[in-house]
Design a protein around this motif. Structure first.
Motif, short mmCIF file in Angstrom:
data_model
loop_
_atom_site.label_atom_id
_atom_site.label_comp_id
_atom_site.label_asym_id
_atom_site.label_seq_id
_atom_site.Cartn_x
_atom_site.Cartn_y
_atom_site.Cartn_z
N GLN A 109 -7.39 1.21 3.87
CA GLN A 109 -7.33 1.38 5.29
C GLN A 109 -8.27 1.05 6.15
O GLN A 109 -8.17 0.78 7.27
N SER A 110 -9.74 0.96 5.51
CA SER A 110 -10.68 0.77 6.32
C SER A 110 -11.00 -0.82 6.71
O SER A 110 -11.67 -1.06 7.59
N LEU A 111 -10.12 -1.58 6.00
CA LEU A 111 -10.28 -2.94 6.08
C LEU A 111 -9.50 -3.49 7.27
O LEU A 111 -8.68 -2.80 8.08
N GLU A 112 -9.62 -4.94 7.72
CA GLU A 112 -9.15 -5.45 8.78
C GLU A 112 -7.93 -6.08 8.49
O GLU A 112 -7.91 -6.99 7.53
N TRP A 113 -6.69 -5.69 8.75
CA TRP A 113 -5.34 -6.15 8.48
C TRP A 113 -4.70 -6.85 9.56
O TRP A 113 -4.78 -6.12 10.82
N GLY A 114 -4.43 -8.03 9.57
CA GLY A 114 -3.39 -8.73 10.79
C GLY A 114 -2.15 -8.02 10.65
O GLY A 114 -1.95 -7.46 10.03
N GLU A 115 -1.64 -8.22 11.74
CA GLU A 115 -0.03 -7.51 12.11
C GLU A 115 0.61 -7.86 11.12
O GLU A 115 1.62 -7.32 10.58
N GLU A 116 0.78 -9.25 10.42
CA GLU A 116 1.83 -9.62 9.60
C GLU A 116 1.35 -9.12 8.24
O GLU A 116 2.20 -9.28 7.36
N GLU A 117 0.16 -8.59 8.08
CA GLU A 117 -0.45 -8.06 6.66
C GLU A 117 0.07 -6.70 6.51
O GLU A 117 -0.12 -5.61 5.51
N VAL A 118 0.34 -5.86 7.61
CA VAL A 118 0.80 -4.32 7.65
C VAL A 118 1.84 -4.12 6.68
O VAL A 118 1.66 -3.18 5.93
N PRO A 119 2.90 -4.76 6.74
CA PRO A 119 4.04 -4.41 5.58
C PRO A 119 3.31 -4.33 3.97
O PRO A 119 3.61 -3.49 3.29
N CYS A 120 2.53 -5.35 3.69
CA CYS A 120 1.73 -5.43 2.59
C CYS A 120 0.80 -4.19 2.40
O CYS A 120 0.88 -3.51 1.34
N LEU A 121 -0.08 -3.72 3.37
CA LEU A 121 -0.93 -2.59 3.42
C LEU A 121 -0.09 -1.37 3.15
O LEU A 121 -0.20 -0.51 2.09
N THR A 122 0.97 -1.33 3.89
CA THR A 122 2.05 -0.15 3.53
C THR A 122 2.54 0.16 2.55
O THR A 122 2.34 1.27 1.85
N LEU A 123 3.05 -0.89 1.67
CA LEU A 123 3.47 -0.82 0.33
C LEU A 123 2.40 -0.63 -0.39
O LEU A 123 2.67 0.16 -1.58
N LEU A 124 1.19 -1.33 -0.41
CA LEU A 124 0.07 -1.07 -1.17
C LEU A 124 -0.23 0.62 -1.32
O LEU A 124 -0.49 1.10 -2.56
N VAL A 125 -0.24 1.24 -0.03
CA VAL A 125 -0.69 2.48 0.12
C VAL A 125 0.44 3.37 -0.58
O VAL A 125 0.13 4.57 -1.19
N LYS A 126 1.61 2.93 -0.31
CA LYS A 126 2.76 3.56 -0.85
C LYS A 126 2.73 3.70 -2.56
O LYS A 126 2.96 4.81 -3.16
N ILE A 127 2.41 2.54 -3.06
CA ILE A 127 2.20 2.52 -4.40
C ILE A 127 1.34 3.57 -4.98
O ILE A 127 1.66 4.24 -5.94
N LEU A 128 0.02 3.61 -4.47
CA LEU A 128 -0.86 4.20 -4.65
C LEU A 128 -0.66 5.86 -4.60
O LEU A 128 -1.14 6.79 -5.48
N GLN A 129 -0.02 6.04 -3.41
CA GLN A 129 0.52 7.59 -3.21
C GLN A 129 1.41 7.91 -4.41
O GLN A 129 1.08 9.27 -4.61
N ASN A 130 2.18 7.24 -4.59
CA ASN A 130 3.35 7.49 -5.71
C ASN A 130 2.90 7.49 -7.06
O ASN A 130 3.24 8.31 -7.93
N VAL A 131 1.58 6.69 -7.46
CA VAL A 131 0.92 6.88 -8.77
C VAL A 131 0.23 8.28 -8.72
O VAL A 131 0.25 8.94 -9.84
N GLN A 132 -0.21 8.82 -7.83
CA GLN A 132 -0.82 10.16 -7.80
C GLN A 132 0.30 11.22 -8.02
O GLN A 132 0.09 12.22 -8.60
N ASN A 133 1.38 10.83 -7.46
CA ASN A 133 2.64 11.80 -7.89
C ASN A 133 3.42 11.39 -9.27
O ASN A 133 4.50 12.09 -9.66
N SER A 134 2.69 10.42 -10.25
CA SER A 134 3.26 10.28 -11.27
C SER A 134 4.83 9.61 -11.22
O SER A 134 5.85 9.77 -11.87
N THR A 135 4.96 9.11 -9.92
CA THR A 135 6.59 8.41 -9.67
C THR A 135 6.78 7.10 -10.73
O THR A 135 5.71 6.38 -10.69
N LEU A 136 7.66 7.24 -11.07
CA LEU A 136 7.91 6.02 -12.26
C LEU A 136 7.65 4.76 -11.74
O LEU A 136 6.90 3.73 -12.33
#
Length: 223
Positions: free
Chosen positions: A51-78
């Motif tokens: 989240q501290s990196l510079e992401w272009g507007e077209e890269e936001v969907p990628c960042l959003t999903l990457l963060v979503k993956i990591l947050q769900n790993v924390q919850n042990s989501t399959l």
């Protein structure tokens, strides 16, 4: 008078028990919080780094999903843990193991594709150049910094200055976004402590084809 004194003593004891109980509860809560932070610390650091990196507007969907993956790993989501499980931290590099492929099939053959196509993944191969070779392995001080070892070669011309790392990312992530993800991952490794500015290139990504939700698993995960 004696009865009042006894009642007062009972109240005092009751109060002390309540106070002690509250102290123990707060202490237990702090321990749970501390353990939770310890368990998820590396994932939280990775999320903050991304989240501290510079992401272009077209890269936001990628960042959003990457963060979503990591947050769900924390919850042990399959589904998220499945993706995370397909990757491996570089191991054995100083012994000459330069390829860290992870699990290619696990990344591309996921059982939720038909139900959740938005979570479709791709397997990307990152080539990481750590440093230029500058010396012979015999000149390396093994009590010195690991950077000197990475910059050396053996008498058989074996080198330790490059590695390949297979990563599993959302298909929405383009190569330059995958590059940022790999950089953040690398900074969390032991090699990232020694090499702070590696050169990372993403040569290609394989995208999962349309597979059946059921297959070798013998059952439907989302039925």
């Amino acid at each position: 008078m004696k009865l009042c004194e006894m009642e007062r003593n009972v109240l005092i004891i009751f109060y002390l028990v309540m106070v002690a109980g509250n102290v123990l509860s707060v202490s237990a809560a702090k321990n749970i919080e501390k353990n939770t932070v310890g368990r998820y610390g590396h994932l939280n650091i990775l999320i903050e780094d991304l989240q501290s990196l510079e992401w272009g507007e077209e890269e936001v969907p990628c960042l959003t999903l990457l963060v979503k993956i990591l947050q769900n790993v924390q919850n042990s989501t399959l589904w998220a843990t499945w993706i995370w499980d397909s990757m491996q931290t570089p191991v054995g590099h100083l012994y000459g193991s330069r390829n860290n492929f992870g699990n290619y099939d696990e990344c591309l053959e996921f059982p939720w594709e038909k139900v959740h196509p938005d979570l479709r993944t791709q397997y990307c191969m990152a080539h990481i150049h750590l440093a230029e070779v500058e010396s012979d392995i015999n000149d390396v001080d093994f009590f010195g910094n690991v950077r000197n070892y990475i910059r050396a070669k053996t008498k058989y011309h074996q080198k330790f200055n490059t590695l390949r790392w297979g990563v599993c990312t959302p298909v929405v992530c383009k190569p330059h976004s995958v590059n940022k993800f790999v950089g953040a991952l690398f900074r969390q490794t032991h090699l990232g402590l020694a090499v702070t500015k590696p050169h990372i290139s993403i040569n290609h990504c394989d995208i999962a084809e349309d597979n059946e939700v059921t297959g070798d698993f013998g059952f439907n995960f989302f039925s």
